[in-house]
Design a protein around this motif. Structure first.
Motif, PDB file in Angstrom:
ATOM      1  N   TYR A  63      77.507 -11.253  37.613  1.00  6.42           N
ATOM      2  CA  TYR A  63      77.788 -10.344  36.389  1.00  6.42           C
ATOM      3  C   TYR A  63      76.395  -9.856  35.572  1.00  6.42           C
ATOM      4  O   TYR A  63      76.631  -8.675  35.424  1.00  6.42           O
ATOM      5  CB  TYR A  63      78.661 -11.290  35.355  1.00  6.42           C
ATOM      6  N   CYS A  64      75.562 -10.618  35.602  1.00  2.00           N
ATOM      7  CA  CYS A  64      74.379 -10.300  34.702  1.00  2.00           C
ATOM      8  C   CYS A  64      73.474  -9.434  35.489  1.00  2.00           C
ATOM      9  O   CYS A  64      73.125  -8.185  35.038  1.00  2.00           O
ATOM     10  CB  CYS A  64      73.584 -11.468  34.325  1.00  2.00           C
ATOM     11  N   TYR A  98      74.898  -5.672  35.477  1.00  4.71           N
ATOM     12  CA  TYR A  98      74.718  -4.711  34.236  1.00  4.71           C
ATOM     13  C   TYR A  98      73.254  -4.696  33.557  1.00  4.71           C
ATOM     14  O   TYR A  98      73.133  -4.122  32.968  1.00  4.71           O
ATOM     15  CB  TYR A  98      75.649  -5.487  33.018  1.00  4.71           C
ATOM     16  N   TYR A 147      71.749  -7.191  32.462  1.00  3.32           N
ATOM     17  CA  TYR A 147      71.419  -8.012  30.987  1.00  3.32           C
ATOM     18  C   TYR A 147      71.135  -9.567  31.360  1.00  3.32           C
ATOM     19  O   TYR A 147      71.651 -10.118  32.542  1.00  3.32           O
ATOM     20  CB  TYR A 147      72.616  -8.026  30.148  1.00  3.32           C
ATOM     21  N   VAL A 154      79.297  -3.277  27.435  1.00  5.19           N
ATOM     22  CA  VAL A 154      79.151  -2.652  28.710  1.00  5.19           C
ATOM     23  C   VAL A 154      80.193  -1.600  28.909  1.00  5.19           C
ATOM     24  O   VAL A 154      80.398  -1.022  30.000  1.00  5.19           O
ATOM     25  CB  VAL A 154      79.159  -3.666  29.858  1.00  5.19           C
ATOM     26  N   VAL A 164      81.832   2.064  33.438  1.00  8.20           N
ATOM     27  CA  VAL A 164      81.102   1.168  32.459  1.00  8.20           C
ATOM     28  C   VAL A 164      79.567   1.625  32.632  1.00  8.20           C
ATOM     29  O   VAL A 164      79.475   2.411  33.094  1.00  8.20           O
ATOM     30  CB  VAL A 164      80.761  -0.471  32.952  1.00  8.20           C
ATOM     31  N   LYS A 165      78.871   0.929  31.656  1.00  8.11           N
ATOM     32  CA  LYS A 165      77.285   1.139  31.486  1.00  8.11           C
ATOM     33  C   LYS A 165      76.523  -0.053  31.666  1.00  8.11           C
ATOM     34  O   LYS A 165      76.963  -1.085  31.238  1.00  8.11           O
ATOM     35  CB  LYS A 165      76.992   2.216  30.435  1.00  8.11           C
ATOM     36  N   ASN A 166      75.377   0.159  32.164  1.00 11.16           N
ATOM     37  CA  ASN A 166      74.704  -1.175  32.238  1.00 11.16           C
ATOM     38  C   ASN A 166      73.454  -1.175  31.188  1.00 11.16           C
ATOM     39  O   ASN A 166      73.647  -0.059  30.069  1.00 11.16           O
ATOM     40  CB  ASN A 166      73.601  -0.938  33.454  1.00 11.16           C
ATOM     41  N   LYS A 167      72.663  -1.933  30.954  1.00 11.63           N
ATOM     42  CA  LYS A 167      71.523  -2.110  29.870  1.00 11.63           C
ATOM     43  C   LYS A 167      70.679  -0.707  29.822  1.00 11.63           C
ATOM     44  O   LYS A 167      70.529  -0.521  28.700  1.00 11.63           O
ATOM     45  CB  LYS A 167      70.719  -3.246  30.018  1.00 11.63           C
ATOM     46  N   LYS A 204      80.988  -3.577  42.006  1.00  9.16           N
ATOM     47  CA  LYS A 204      80.460  -2.336  41.510  1.00  9.16           C
ATOM     48  C   LYS A 204      81.413  -1.608  43.077  1.00  9.16           C
ATOM     49  O   LYS A 204      81.249  -1.936  43.969  1.00  9.16           O
ATOM     50  CB  LYS A 204      79.094  -2.242  41.969  1.00  9.16           C
TER      51      LYS A 204
END
Length: 384
Positions: free
Chosen positions: A54-55, A58, A60, A73, A102-105, A135
Motif C-alpha cells: 500500500y505504501c 502511494y 508514502y 490519497v 487517487v493521487k500519490n505523494k 493499480k
C-alpha cells in the motif's frame, strides 16, 4: 472523479472477512508481505494500519500515513463524495468495490481497483474498514506476483510429508487469503490469458488447502488404518455439486458433462442414487477425477460419467485425449503429472486411496478412439 463500479460486478470477500474476524492481528501480520495494497481505517476514516505494498502504491512511508485521514490519497475534488461513502460504509456494514481515481505523494493522479470489507472486533467493539488496492495499470503484474508467491508456498509444502502439513496453520491462512484475492481479481476486467492465470491461482490454492485440511486422514489411509465416516447420501447430487464447483474450468475449456445411469441420461435434480460411504472423501474423489478429465480434454469436448448398477457398481469417467505412454505405468503414483499448467500430481493417488477405503479400486483404459476412461469399481453392497 471516481469512475463507476467496474461493470457492476460483485466481488466476494467472505473468506478474507472470516479470516480477519477470527484473529484480526494475526491475520493482518500475514497480509503484510502480500503483493497487494491493504489498509485499515477507523470509523472516522483515519489510517490505523497499512502494509508495505500500500505504501509503495502511494509513495508514502507507513509513519507518514498512520493517523492521517484516507483523504490524504484522494484528489480534493473527490473528498466530499468519498468521505460520505466511507461514512455510509461504516454505518451499513456492507461490502464495497469499484474503480477510483487517487493521487500519490507526488500529487500524480492514477486509477486503482479496490475492494473493501467491514470488520468488527467483538473484544474491543471496534469497527474498521479493510480496503484492498491494486493499480489498474498493474493488474497483470499483480497477478504474476501472486502466482509466484503461491508457487513458492506450494513448493515448500510439497517437500514435506503430507501428515506434517496439517500443522502449517499459518500456511493455510496465507493460501486462503490468496485464493480470496484471486477471486477478487477474477471479477475484474481481465483478458483471456489473465483470467486463465487467476483461475489457475484459485485451483492451486484450493487444492493445497484441501491437502492441509485432510493431511491426517490421508496419512492414515496410506498406513491402512483410516476408518471412513459412513453416511447415506445421493451420489448423483455429489456429482452435480462437484461439476458446479468446476464451473470456471468448464467455461475455460468450453466443455460439458454428460451423466448416464445404466445407459440412460439422468438429471440430478430429478433422479437419485443412494449409497453409503464417506461422503466428504467420495466428493473429493470426484473433484480430483473430474478436474483431471477436464484438464486433459481439448477445448469444446464432453466428459461422460457413466454409472452401472445392474450387476455391478461401476462408474466410468471418459474424456477425449490419451495418457502419455511414459506415465501409464505410474499413473496412480504420488507426484505424477505432465502437460498441465498446474497440479501437484496427487489427484489420482488420493482418488485411488479413497476408492480402496471403500473396498473398491480405480483403474484406467487409454488409447482407444483417442480417449481415456477412469474406471471406479465399488462393492454393490454399498448401494442403498
Amino acid at each position: 472523479m471516481p469512475s463507476s463500479h467496474q461493470d457492476n460486478t460483485e466481488r466476494e470477500l467472505q473468506v478474507i472477512k472470516s479470516t480477519f474476524e477470527n484473529n484480526n492481528e494475526l491475520s493482518y501480520d500475514i497480509f503484510q508481505q502480500m503483493p497487494i495494497g491493504i489498509c485499515i481505517t477507523d470509523p472516522k476514516g483515519y489510517f490505523t494500519d497499512v502494509n508495505t505494498t500500500y505504501c509503495d502504491i502511494y509513495g508514502y512511508t507507513k509513519d507518514e500515513l498512520l493517523g492521517k485521514p484516507f483523504l490524504t490519497v484522494v484528489p480534493e475534488e473527490s473528498h466530499g463524495v468519498l468521505k460520505k461513502m466511507h461514512d455510509d460504509f461504516m454505518q451499513r456494514e456492507y461490502e464495497l468495490q469499484g474503480k477510483w481515481s487517487v493521487k500519490n505523494k507526488q500529487q500524480e493522479v492514477f486509477e486503482i481497483i479496490t475492494n473493501a470489507a467491514f470488520l468488527y472486533d467483538e473484544k474491543t467493539e471496534q469497527k474498521r474498514k479493510m480496503t484492498l488496492v491494486v493499480k489498474a495499470k498493474e493488474l497483470e503484474l499483480t497477478i504474476q506476483r501472486l502466482k509466484t508467491t503461491i508457487d513458492i508456498l506450494e513448493n515448500k509444502i510439497e517437500t514435506q510429508d503430507i501428515a506434517n502439513r496439517l500443522a502449517e496453520h499459518d500456511m493455510r491462512n496465507r493460501i486462503g487469503s490468496m485464493v480470496s484475492i484471486a477471486d477478487i481479481l477474477s471479477k475484474s476486467d481481465l483478458d483471456e490469458t489473465q483470467l486463465k492465470w487467476v483461475r489457475m491461482l484459485k485451483d492451486i490454492g484450493n487444492d493445497t488447502l484441501n491437502l492441509l485440511t485432510s493431511a491426517k486422514d490421508y496419512a492414515q489411509m496410506e498406513r491402512g488404518n483410516y476408518k471412513p465416516n459412513i453416511s447415506k447420501f445421493d451420489v448423483l447430487e455429489v456429482i452435480a455439486t462437484t461439476t458446479s464447483e468446476l464451473k470456471d474450468l468448464i467455461e475455460e475449456k468450453e466443455a460439458s458433462f454428460e451423466l448416464l445411469h445404466n445407459g440412460n441420461q439422468v438429471e440430478p435434480e430429478e433422479d437419485t442414487l443412494a449409497m453409503q460411504g464417506d461422503k466428504f472423501y467420495i466428493q473429493h474423489l470426484f473433484q480430483n477425477l473430474l478436474r483431471n478429465a477436464l484438464e486433459a480434454s481439448p477445448k469444446g469436448h464432453t466428459v461422460t460419467i457413466s454409472i452401472e448398477t445392474n450387476n455391478v457398481f461401476v462408474i466410468h469417467i471418459k474424456n477425449t485425449g490419451v495418457i502419455p505412454q511414459k506415465m501409464r505405468s505410474n499413473f496412480f503414483d504420488k507426484y505424477t503429472s505432465e502437460g498441465k499448467d498446474r497440479g501437484t500430481g496427487l489427484g489420482t493417488y488420493i482418488a485411488k486411496m479413497i476408492a480402496e477405503i471403500h473396498q473398491g479400486n480405480l483403474t484406467f483404459l487409454t488409447g482407444k478412439e483417442n480417449t481415456t476412461t477412469l474406471i471406479l469399481n465399488l462393492p454393490k453392497t454399498i448401494l442403498v
